[in-house]
Design a protein around this motif. Sequence first.
Motif, PDB file in Angstrom:
ATOM      1  N   SER A 118     -26.583 -37.406  22.431  1.00  0.00           N
ATOM      2  CA  SER A 118     -26.019 -37.312  21.078  1.00  0.00           C
ATOM      3  C   SER A 118     -25.891 -38.668  20.396  1.00  0.00           C
ATOM      4  O   SER A 118     -25.593 -38.740  19.209  1.00  0.00           O
ATOM      5  CB  SER A 118     -24.635 -36.646  21.145  1.00  0.00           C
ATOM      6  OG  SER A 118     -23.725 -37.462  21.849  1.00  0.00           O
TER       7      SER A 118
ATOM      8  N   LYS B 227     -23.671 -40.913  21.169  1.00  0.00           N
ATOM      9  CA  LYS B 227     -22.306 -41.420  21.284  1.00  0.00           C
ATOM     10  C   LYS B 227     -22.211 -42.549  22.300  1.00  0.00           C
ATOM     11  O   LYS B 227     -21.446 -43.507  22.116  1.00  0.00           O
ATOM     12  CB  LYS B 227     -21.355 -40.293  21.689  1.00  0.00           C
ATOM     13  CG  LYS B 227     -21.132 -39.223  20.631  1.00  0.00           C
ATOM     14  CD  LYS B 227     -20.201 -38.129  21.143  1.00  0.00           C
ATOM     15  CE  LYS B 227     -20.014 -37.025  20.117  1.00  0.00           C
ATOM     16  NZ  LYS B 227     -19.214 -37.474  18.966  1.00  0.00           N
TER      17      LYS B 227
ATOM     18  N   LYS C  12     -15.163 -41.495  17.501  1.00  0.00           N
ATOM     19  CA  LYS C  12     -16.002 -40.318  17.757  1.00  0.00           C
ATOM     20  C   LYS C  12     -16.830 -40.499  19.031  1.00  0.00           C
ATOM     21  O   LYS C  12     -17.041 -39.545  19.782  1.00  0.00           O
ATOM     22  CB  LYS C  12     -16.928 -40.074  16.564  1.00  0.00           C
ATOM     23  CG  LYS C  12     -16.217 -39.607  15.301  1.00  0.00           C
ATOM     24  CD  LYS C  12     -17.209 -39.450  14.149  1.00  0.00           C
ATOM     25  CE  LYS C  12     -16.498 -39.041  12.867  1.00  0.00           C
ATOM     26  NZ  LYS C  12     -17.443 -38.950  11.720  1.00  0.00           N
TER      27      LYS C  12
ATOM     28  N   SER D  29     -14.930 -39.645  22.075  1.00  0.00           N
ATOM     29  CA  SER D  29     -14.323 -38.314  22.086  1.00  0.00           C
ATOM     30  C   SER D  29     -14.657 -37.468  23.320  1.00  0.00           C
ATOM     31  O   SER D  29     -13.770 -36.776  23.838  1.00  0.00           O
ATOM     32  CB  SER D  29     -14.690 -37.552  20.805  1.00  0.00           C
ATOM     33  OG  SER D  29     -16.093 -37.352  20.721  1.00  0.00           O
TER      34      SER D  29
ATOM     35  N   LEU E 173     -11.424 -36.227  25.530  1.00  0.00           N
ATOM     36  CA  LEU E 173     -11.284 -34.778  25.690  1.00  0.00           C
ATOM     37  C   LEU E 173     -11.244 -34.412  27.176  1.00  0.00           C
ATOM     38  O   LEU E 173     -10.436 -33.578  27.616  1.00  0.00           O
ATOM     39  CB  LEU E 173     -12.449 -34.048  25.001  1.00  0.00           C
ATOM     40  CG  LEU E 173     -12.404 -33.960  23.479  1.00  0.00           C
ATOM     41  CD1 LEU E 173     -13.726 -33.439  22.929  1.00  0.00           C
ATOM     42  CD2 LEU E 173     -11.249 -33.050  23.034  1.00  0.00           C
TER      43      LEU E 173
ATOM     44  N   VAL F 287     -16.321 -28.351  23.595  1.00  0.00           N
ATOM     45  CA  VAL F 287     -15.703 -28.902  22.386  1.00  0.00           C
ATOM     46  C   VAL F 287     -16.540 -30.049  21.836  1.00  0.00           C
ATOM     47  O   VAL F 287     -16.721 -30.177  20.620  1.00  0.00           O
ATOM     48  CB  VAL F 287     -14.261 -29.369  22.681  1.00  0.00           C
ATOM     49  CG1 VAL F 287     -13.680 -30.098  21.473  1.00  0.00           C
ATOM     50  CG2 VAL F 287     -13.379 -28.194  23.062  1.00  0.00           C
ATOM     51  N   THR F 288     -17.073 -30.889  22.741  1.00  0.00           N
ATOM     52  CA  THR F 288     -17.927 -31.996  22.301  1.00  0.00           C
ATOM     53  C   THR F 288     -19.174 -31.478  21.596  1.00  0.00           C
ATOM     54  O   THR F 288     -19.567 -31.987  20.533  1.00  0.00           O
ATOM     55  CB  THR F 288     -18.345 -32.858  23.505  1.00  0.00           C
ATOM     56  OG1 THR F 288     -17.172 -33.413  24.111  1.00  0.00           O
ATOM     57  CG2 THR F 288     -19.275 -33.982  23.077  1.00  0.00           C
TER      58      THR F 288
ATOM     59  N   LEU G  62     -19.619 -28.553  20.085  1.00  0.00           N
ATOM     60  CA  LEU G  62     -19.277 -27.873  18.834  1.00  0.00           C
ATOM     61  C   LEU G  62     -18.832 -28.827  17.732  1.00  0.00           C
ATOM     62  O   LEU G  62     -18.899 -28.487  16.541  1.00  0.00           O
ATOM     63  CB  LEU G  62     -18.162 -26.844  19.095  1.00  0.00           C
ATOM     64  CG  LEU G  62     -18.557 -25.660  19.998  1.00  0.00           C
ATOM     65  CD1 LEU G  62     -17.335 -24.807  20.307  1.00  0.00           C
ATOM     66  CD2 LEU G  62     -19.657 -24.820  19.342  1.00  0.00           C
ATOM     67  N   THR G  63     -18.394 -30.022  18.105  1.00  0.00           N
ATOM     68  CA  THR G  63     -17.912 -30.991  17.105  1.00  0.00           C
ATOM     69  C   THR G  63     -18.900 -32.146  16.884  1.00  0.00           C
ATOM     70  O   THR G  63     -18.559 -33.110  16.187  1.00  0.00           O
ATOM     71  CB  THR G  63     -16.546 -31.571  17.538  1.00  0.00           C
ATOM     72  OG1 THR G  63     -16.670 -32.160  18.843  1.00  0.00           O
ATOM     73  CG2 THR G  63     -15.483 -30.483  17.566  1.00  0.00           C
ATOM     74  N   THR G  64     -20.082 -32.039  17.449  1.00  0.00           N
ATOM     75  CA  THR G  64     -21.083 -33.103  17.318  1.00  0.00           C
ATOM     76  C   THR G  64     -22.325 -32.563  16.616  1.00  0.00           C
ATOM     77  O   THR G  64     -22.998 -31.669  17.128  1.00  0.00           O
ATOM     78  CB  THR G  64     -21.473 -33.665  18.704  1.00  0.00           C
ATOM     79  OG1 THR G  64     -20.295 -34.117  19.379  1.00  0.00           O
ATOM     80  CG2 THR G  64     -22.440 -34.817  18.563  1.00  0.00           C
ATOM     81  N   LYS G  65     -22.629 -33.101  15.447  1.00  0.00           N
ATOM     82  CA  LYS G  65     -23.766 -32.621  14.665  1.00  0.00           C
ATOM     83  C   LYS G  65     -25.106 -33.043  15.256  1.00  0.00           C
ATOM     84  O   LYS G  65     -26.121 -32.392  15.024  1.00  0.00           O
ATOM     85  CB  LYS G  65     -23.661 -33.142  13.228  1.00  0.00           C
ATOM     86  CG  LYS G  65     -22.458 -32.609  12.458  1.00  0.00           C
ATOM     87  CD  LYS G  65     -22.423 -33.166  11.042  1.00  0.00           C
ATOM     88  CE  LYS G  65     -21.223 -32.633  10.269  1.00  0.00           C
ATOM     89  NZ  LYS G  65     -21.168 -33.191   8.885  1.00  0.00           N
TER      90      LYS G  65
ATOM     91  N   SER H 216     -27.455 -29.929  19.428  1.00  0.00           N
ATOM     92  CA  SER H 216     -27.270 -28.490  19.262  1.00  0.00           C
ATOM     93  C   SER H 216     -26.880 -27.842  20.579  1.00  0.00           C
ATOM     94  O   SER H 216     -27.016 -28.437  21.649  1.00  0.00           O
ATOM     95  CB  SER H 216     -28.566 -27.860  18.753  1.00  0.00           C
ATOM     96  OG  SER H 216     -29.592 -27.980  19.742  1.00  0.00           O
TER      97      SER H 216
END
Length: 524
Positions: free
Chosen positions: A95, A97, A295, A298, A302, A359-360, A362-365, A368
Motif C-alpha cells: 500500500s 505505507k 496514516k 496505522s 491498530l 481495518v487497514t 478498508l481504510t486504505t485507498k 483493494s
Amino acid sequence: MLVETFDPFHNLLVSSLVAAIPILLFLLCLTVFKMKGIYAALLNLAVTFLIAVFLFNLPIGESIASVIQGTIQGVWPIGYIIIMAVWLYKISVVSGKFDVLRASISGISQDQRIQLLLIGFCFNAFLEGAAGFGVPIAICAVLLVALGFNPLQAAMLCLIANAASGAFGAVGIPVAILDTLNLAGHVTSMNVSMMTALTLPLINFTIPFLLIFIMNGFKGIKEVLPAILVVATTYTVTQVVITLFLGPELANIIPALLSMGALALFLRTWKPKHIFLLHNQETEIVHHTAGDVIKAWSPFYLLSLFVLAWSLPAFKQLFMQGGALAFTKLQFGIPGSTLSSSIDFVSATGTAILLACLVTILTTKSISMAASVELLGKTVSEFWISIVMICAVLGIAKLMTYAGLTNALGESVAKTGTLFPLLSPVLGWIGVFMTGSVVNSNTLFASIQATAASIVGTNSTLLVTANTAGGVMAKLISPQSIAIATAAVSATGKESELTKMTIRYSVGLLAFVCIWTFILSLFL
C-alpha cells in the motif's frame, strides 16, 4: 505421561540415551548432514514416533493422537498468528505505507549512531514483535545499508540488536506456545512472562550501549549517552511492566513504539555535538507530512490496540467456561485416544491481527480487497513449509512428553543437581542454533527444563525462562538467521564471515544468562 514408566530399559542411563535420540538426530541432520529444517523435522517425527511406540510402549492410538494434537496446535493458533502478522506487514508494504514509515524513522536524525538506535534497535524490536521469523533482521539491515552502513556491519548490528527482542517475537509466540505443552509444575506463559522481568531487563538495557560501542567505541557512547539512556530506559521499563501485567503478546511492540517516540521527542531539544557519519556523506531524506506519517503507522498501532484488547483479563474471561463467548471455543476429543484438543476461533491472538488487517484494508485507498487477498495467498504459500515444520516439532514434543522421553531426560540431567541451572540456558541455545527458532527450541526443551527443575528442587518457571533467554542468544549465529541476514544485504556466500563477527557476542551473552540464572536459582 501416558505410559507406565519412563525407564522401559530399567536402566536410567540407557533409557535417557534412547530418549535423547530425537534431539541428537535433529542436531546431526541440521549440522553434519546439512538437511533442510523441514526434512530434518519430518525425519525426526518419524523416528520419535517409532521410539515412542516400540521402545517406550506408548499405545499406537495415543501416539497418533499426540501427532494430531501437535499438528492442530501448530496450525492454530501458531500458524494463524504467523500468517496474519506477515500479511499485515505485506499490506503495509504494497500500500506504500511502509515507505513513508521508513522515511519517518530515518529522517529524525542524520547522525548514524542515532539512526542505529532508531532502526537497528527500536524498529528491529517492533518488527520482531509484529512479524518475527527473520523479517526484522532482513528489513532493518537493508534500511541501514541504504543509509550508508557497511552491509556485513549492518547485518551484524541487527543480529545483535535482536537479542533484546527475540524472546517475544511474532506477538509473543515463543512464550505463548508454552501453554500448549502442559509443563511440569504447572508452568504457564504468564508465569514465564513475569519471570523474564528478572532476567531480560539487564540484557535489554545493555544492548543499545553495546551497539554504539561496536560502531563508534567509548567515544560514541559518551557523545550520544543521553539518547542511549532514553532508548534503553524506555524500552526496558516498559517491557518489564507489560510482561508483569499483560503477558508476552505486546512485550516488543509497545516498548519499541514508545522508545522510538521518546527518542524522536527528545531529539527536538537535544542534538549530539558532532554528527557522526560513516563515510562523511549525508543521505537524502524524503520528508512527509504529519498526516501521512500517522496514516503510514496505522496498521501497526491498530495491531497494538487489538492485541492489547485481546490480552486484557476481562476480555479473556468472556471465553472461559460459563463466559458469554465460551461457545466460540471448539473442544473435542481425538478419536482412539484419551487426548483432546481445542480451537479458539475468536479469542486467538491471530483474530486480533486479522481485524487489524481488515481495518487497514478498508481504510486504505491504495490497496483493494482483491489485492489483499492475493497477498494473503502469497503469504500462505511462502510460510506453509515453516508452519509444517512447527507442526512436526510440536508433534515430536508431544510424543516425547506423553511417551515419557522428556521425563527420562529430565531425570538424567537432574543428576547434575544444583549445577543444572548453570547449564540450563545452554539447552535453549542449542535448540535455537539447531532450528533457528525460539518457538521450536521451547517446544523441544521446555518440558525437559520443567521436569528437571522439579526433580532438583529448582523453580520450574526460572529454568523454562532460562531456556527462552539462552535460545535468544543463539539467534545471533543460528544458520537460519545468518542466511537471512546475508541474503538481505546481498552478501550471500559470506555467512562464515558474518558468523565470526557475531559469535563472540552470542557466547558472551549466553555466559551472562547462565551465571545470572544460577544466581537466581539460589534465591527462588
